[in-house]
Write a protein that holds these residues in place. Structure first.
Motif, PDB file in Angstrom:
ATOM      1  N   ARG A 111       0.833  -1.217   0.000  1.00  0.00           N
ATOM      2  CA  ARG A 111       0.000   0.000   0.000  1.00  0.00           C
ATOM      3  C   ARG A 111       0.860   1.257   0.000  1.00  0.00           C
ATOM      4  O   ARG A 111       0.533   2.249  -0.667  1.00  0.00           O
ATOM      5  N   TYR A 149       0.622 -15.561  -2.594  1.00  0.00           N
ATOM      6  CA  TYR A 149       0.270 -14.179  -2.262  1.00  0.00           C
ATOM      7  C   TYR A 149       1.151 -13.204  -3.041  1.00  0.00           C
ATOM      8  O   TYR A 149       0.649 -12.214  -3.603  1.00  0.00           O
ATOM      9  N   ALA A 152       0.040 -13.092  -6.576  1.00  0.00           N
ATOM     10  CA  ALA A 152      -1.195 -12.323  -6.715  1.00  0.00           C
ATOM     11  C   ALA A 152      -0.925 -10.822  -6.692  1.00  0.00           C
ATOM     12  O   ALA A 152      -1.514 -10.057  -7.461  1.00  0.00           O
ATOM     13  N   LEU A 153      -0.027 -10.385  -5.810  1.00  0.00           N
ATOM     14  CA  LEU A 153       0.313  -8.960  -5.749  1.00  0.00           C
ATOM     15  C   LEU A 153       1.011  -8.503  -7.024  1.00  0.00           C
ATOM     16  O   LEU A 153       0.807  -7.369  -7.485  1.00  0.00           O
ATOM     17  N   GLN A 155       0.473  -9.705  -9.997  1.00  0.00           N
ATOM     18  CA  GLN A 155      -0.583  -9.558 -10.994  1.00  0.00           C
ATOM     19  C   GLN A 155      -1.391  -8.286 -10.751  1.00  0.00           C
ATOM     20  O   GLN A 155      -1.734  -7.557 -11.689  1.00  0.00           O
ATOM     21  N   GLN A 156      -1.698  -8.002  -9.475  1.00  0.00           N
ATOM     22  CA  GLN A 156      -2.468  -6.810  -9.154  1.00  0.00           C
ATOM     23  C   GLN A 156      -1.700  -5.539  -9.524  1.00  0.00           C
ATOM     24  O   GLN A 156      -2.276  -4.586 -10.080  1.00  0.00           O
ATOM     25  N   ASN A 158       0.487  -5.166 -11.831  1.00  0.00           N
ATOM     26  CA  ASN A 158       0.472  -5.033 -13.287  1.00  0.00           C
ATOM     27  C   ASN A 158      -0.881  -4.531 -13.782  1.00  0.00           C
ATOM     28  O   ASN A 158      -0.953  -3.643 -14.642  1.00  0.00           O
ATOM     29  N   ALA A 159      -1.966  -5.078 -13.204  1.00  0.00           N
ATOM     30  CA  ALA A 159      -3.310  -4.672 -13.624  1.00  0.00           C
ATOM     31  C   ALA A 159      -3.588  -3.214 -13.288  1.00  0.00           C
ATOM     32  O   ALA A 159      -4.273  -2.516 -14.043  1.00  0.00           O
ATOM     33  N   ARG A 160      -3.057  -2.752 -12.149  1.00  0.00           N
ATOM     34  CA  ARG A 160      -3.266  -1.371 -11.712  1.00  0.00           C
ATOM     35  C   ARG A 160      -2.223  -0.416 -12.274  1.00  0.00           C
ATOM     36  O   ARG A 160      -2.230   0.770 -11.970  1.00  0.00           O
TER      37      ARG A 160
END
Length: 239
Positions: A111, A149, A152-153, A155-156, A158-160
């Motif tokens: 964050r 985990y 997943a972060l 991937q997140q 990259n998506a954001r």
């Protein structure tokens, strides 16, 4: 001069990585549960953090603020024991530290970097997450969780479209206090050797680094073992 915060720097791999970054001229902040072991490392800032405590993320943010920011977050905290008898306290302690503690600290760093607009998270999972290991059920399960985990972060991020690099460090058996009191494992690695590979993985922005080459071969073989064979393997001698 770049700024790194290392969680779990009081001994073992975390301590050796802290020393290497200090030698490279980085501004280093260190944190661990045992504050007295952090004072002679030579870090710019120190903080006592128990990763399972509710105030752990607040203490991390306090350390970041005293450092004047953070470019790299390196997570080396973790516990693990063989637990063939499934002693409840050991299983719960492992899940709380490697699961809850890991999640809230990595999440806090993610964050922060998302708000900052850039950053690098590197964390030690383990080759133990490759397959379920009968001698250490909670340990191997939580290490698999950590690897998933981090994926997943990644991937997140990259998506954001966040400029956050994720590096998953997966060492083999390392000669640290984590394995003290246990039968000596084969192909044991030394903390200094592992620390050098970790810094190299971070500098090259690796997504995953399995340490060392022997464990890269071993885990590749593990993944190919069918489940009906794996469940029949005896990784240690059961009395």
């Amino acid at each position: 001069m770049s700024k790194v915060i290392i969680i779990g720097a009081s001994s073992g791999i975390g301590l050796e990585v802290a020393r290497l970054f200090i030698q490279r001229g980085w501004t280093v902040g260190v944190a661990a549960r045992r504050l007295e072991l952090l004072k002679n490392i030579g870090a710019a800032e120190v903080e006592q953090i128990d990763v399972t405590s509710e105030d752990a993320p607040d203490k991390l943010m306090s350390l970041i603020n005293r450092m004047g920011g953070m470019d790299l977050f390196f997570y080396a905290s973790g516990v693990g024991k063989q637990n063939r008898e499934l002693t409840p306290d050991i299983e719960q302690w492992t899940v709380e530290t490697n699961g809850l503690g890991f999640t809230q600290m990595i999440g806090c760093a993610f964050r922060y970097f998302a708000q900052q607009g850039r950053g690098h998270i590197a964390a030690i999972s383990s080759i133990a997450g490759t397959k379920g290991l009968g001698p250490a059920p909670a340990y191997s399960a939580t290490k698999a969780y950590q690897a998933t985990y981090l994926q997943a972060l990644e991937q997140q991020a990259n998506a954001r479209k966040l400029n956050i690099c994720i590096t998953d460090i997966r060492p083999g058996f390392v000669d640290t206090a984590l394995l003290s009191g246990l039968p000596r494992y084969p192909m044991m690695l030394q903390p200094q050797q592992v620390a050098c590979e970790i810094v190299s993985a971070i500098e090259h922005h690796d997504h995953i680094r399995i340490i060392d080459w022997r464990y890269r071969i071993l885990t590749a073989l593990w993944r190919r073992v069918p489940r009906f064979i794996w469940r029949r393997l005896k990784l240690v001698k059961y009395e």
